[in-house]
Design an enzyme around this catalytic site. Sequence first.
Site, PDB file in Angstrom:
ATOM      1  N   SER A   1      80.705  48.330  13.486  1.00 48.74           N
ATOM      2  CA  SER A   1      80.926  48.245  14.920  1.00 48.74           C
ATOM      3  C   SER A   1      79.601  48.295  15.660  1.00 48.74           C
ATOM      4  O   SER A   1      78.675  49.006  15.280  1.00 48.74           O
ATOM      5  CB  SER A   1      81.855  49.374  15.379  1.00 48.74           C
ATOM      6  OG  SER A   1      81.186  50.261  16.242  1.00 48.74           O
ATOM      7  N   LYS A   2      79.536  47.481  16.688  1.00 53.65           N
ATOM      8  CA  LYS A   2      78.326  47.394  17.503  1.00 53.65           C
ATOM      9  C   LYS A   2      78.009  48.780  18.079  1.00 53.65           C
ATOM     10  O   LYS A   2      76.854  49.187  18.161  1.00 53.65           O
ATOM     11  CB  LYS A   2      78.593  46.395  18.635  1.00 53.65           C
ATOM     12  CG  LYS A   2      77.423  46.212  19.557  1.00 53.65           C
ATOM     13  CD  LYS A   2      76.755  44.877  19.307  1.00 53.65           C
ATOM     14  CE  LYS A   2      75.703  44.584  20.336  1.00 53.65           C
ATOM     15  NZ  LYS A   2      74.728  43.628  19.859  1.00 53.65           N
ATOM     16  N   ARG A   3      79.057  49.481  18.463  1.00 58.54           N
ATOM     17  CA  ARG A   3      78.880  50.800  19.073  1.00 58.54           C
ATOM     18  C   ARG A   3      78.158  51.752  18.117  1.00 58.54           C
ATOM     19  O   ARG A   3      77.419  52.619  18.524  1.00 58.54           O
ATOM     20  CB  ARG A   3      80.263  51.352  19.445  1.00 58.54           C
ATOM     21  CG  ARG A   3      80.282  52.359  20.554  1.00 58.54           C
ATOM     22  CD  ARG A   3      81.720  52.638  20.991  1.00 58.54           C
ATOM     23  NE  ARG A   3      82.646  52.650  19.853  1.00 58.54           N
ATOM     24  CZ  ARG A   3      82.836  53.677  19.053  1.00 58.54           C
ATOM     25  NH1 ARG A   3      82.184  54.785  19.244  1.00 58.54           N
ATOM     26  NH2 ARG A   3      83.701  53.593  18.039  1.00 58.54           N
TER      27      ARG A   3
ATOM     28  N   GLY B   1      75.973  50.913  16.140  1.00 50.12           N
ATOM     29  CA  GLY B   1      74.633  50.417  15.850  1.00 50.12           C
ATOM     30  C   GLY B   1      74.616  49.310  14.804  1.00 50.12           C
ATOM     31  O   GLY B   1      73.551  48.897  14.356  1.00 50.12           O
TER      32      GLY B   1
END
Length: 478
Positions: free
Chosen positions: A245-247, A249
Amino acid sequence: MNEVRTRYAPSPTGYMHIGNLRTALYEYLIAKKFKGKFILRIEDTDQERLVEDSLEVIYKTLELVGIKYDEGPYFQSERLDIYKPYAEQLVEKGEAYYCFCTKDRLDTLRKKQEEAGEFAHYDYNCRNLAKEEIDEKLKHNQQYVIRQKMPLAGETTFDDVVYGNIKVDNSELEDQILLKTDGFPTYNFANVVDDHLMNITHVVRGSEYLSSTPKYNLLYNSFGWEIPTYVHLPLILNEEGHKLSKRLGDKSFEDLLEEGYLVEAVINFIALLGWSPGDEREFFTLKELEENFTIEGISKSPSVFDKTKLKWMNAEYIRKMDLIKFAELIKNQIIGEIGNELDYIKIAKLLQKRVELLTEVESYLGVFKSVAEYSSELYIHKKMKTDQEIALSSLQLAIKRLTELDENQYTEEILHDTLISLAAEQGLKNGQLLWPLRVALTGTEQSPGGAIELIEIFGKSKSINRINEAIGKLMKGE
Ligand code: GLU
């Protein structure tokens, strides 16, 4: 067998993450494998969630990777008129119903359910309205949605090629909305209608969709449509075991390219996130994937995005790349940093053996700009058996010999022969000649490449200048 048709159906609601790209790649590969068609369909019915630029990212990514679509892009937002009659058809068949519940009512309902610790779900309020009541409300233009009428008992089963036979209790399925008050289809409904209308034979998507598939399946059954082959793909986890997930990183495809990864390496790596060729082979070009990909090779166990492996693979791709192609990739970096004076292809040849990421190139370029500040203690090297004194005489010998060579003799081969025979003649160990040269030419012991490679790159006058300066420094005892 019918023509195989797959589709990549992104919702342009954000950046393109690695999972999306893998889905697109596998859909493409399945189409290629069966000599079928690969279709691009943009699922943009949820206009509120659209993210600007995300379409551009999708197009650009597919192009960079070399994934060409045979049809499309189709935009669901341009097909809005198509869906409503299908929803009405289901109402007529008794497989769907008008729901006139207001937003207020649904909000209150949800709150109550949440307070009672239940999952929020629709309570069937409008499921059994009398026909007269419905007609009356429609006549008065009361707002409505159309909901799918899920069976209340029993189970729905479906087959997935990767996950096998899956069963769900129908009681778990909510009467989901198919058509919204504004007449737009929901994402789930448009997805099924389009897969049918576009004759999609293989639906490939992430395993997070497994839980929606029973609802889709029931829709196919209600319409009497042929159910496609479902191919759900395993989760991709990061090294900490979380879903990418982008969140957290984790990087998108674009991020990876910015970090200096090659498109080909990333695609090869992504292809192996959930698929294996059944043997030890690890390197595949897109073309080779097209020939070798198999649905049977897709695994259901989660795959880990192992960045160390990606980096290793990237380095391997760099080493194996055609030199001229590699040089072109880093040409601007080289010229931007050190100008035009040296041959960027020769520098690329040196760096090709050393860098793992394209972004590392810059860190190696300093020595080509200028000699680093250094003290003559750098000439002291135990293993090479050198010190300042030996360095001074070696450099003097070398400069004499190098001056005698013509510019066009500054090739790796001739330089090698010249310097190695010089060392032999003088009873020097190679290191006693080459180490001082390396220090003199760069001012550092960590230069990319040894003395011979560097002299070839610097050419006659620059090499001689640098060595002369080093001799001067040594004589002054600096
Ligand atoms: N629009 C969905 C997404 O972006 C596609 C789901 C599917 O492939 O069926 O994830």
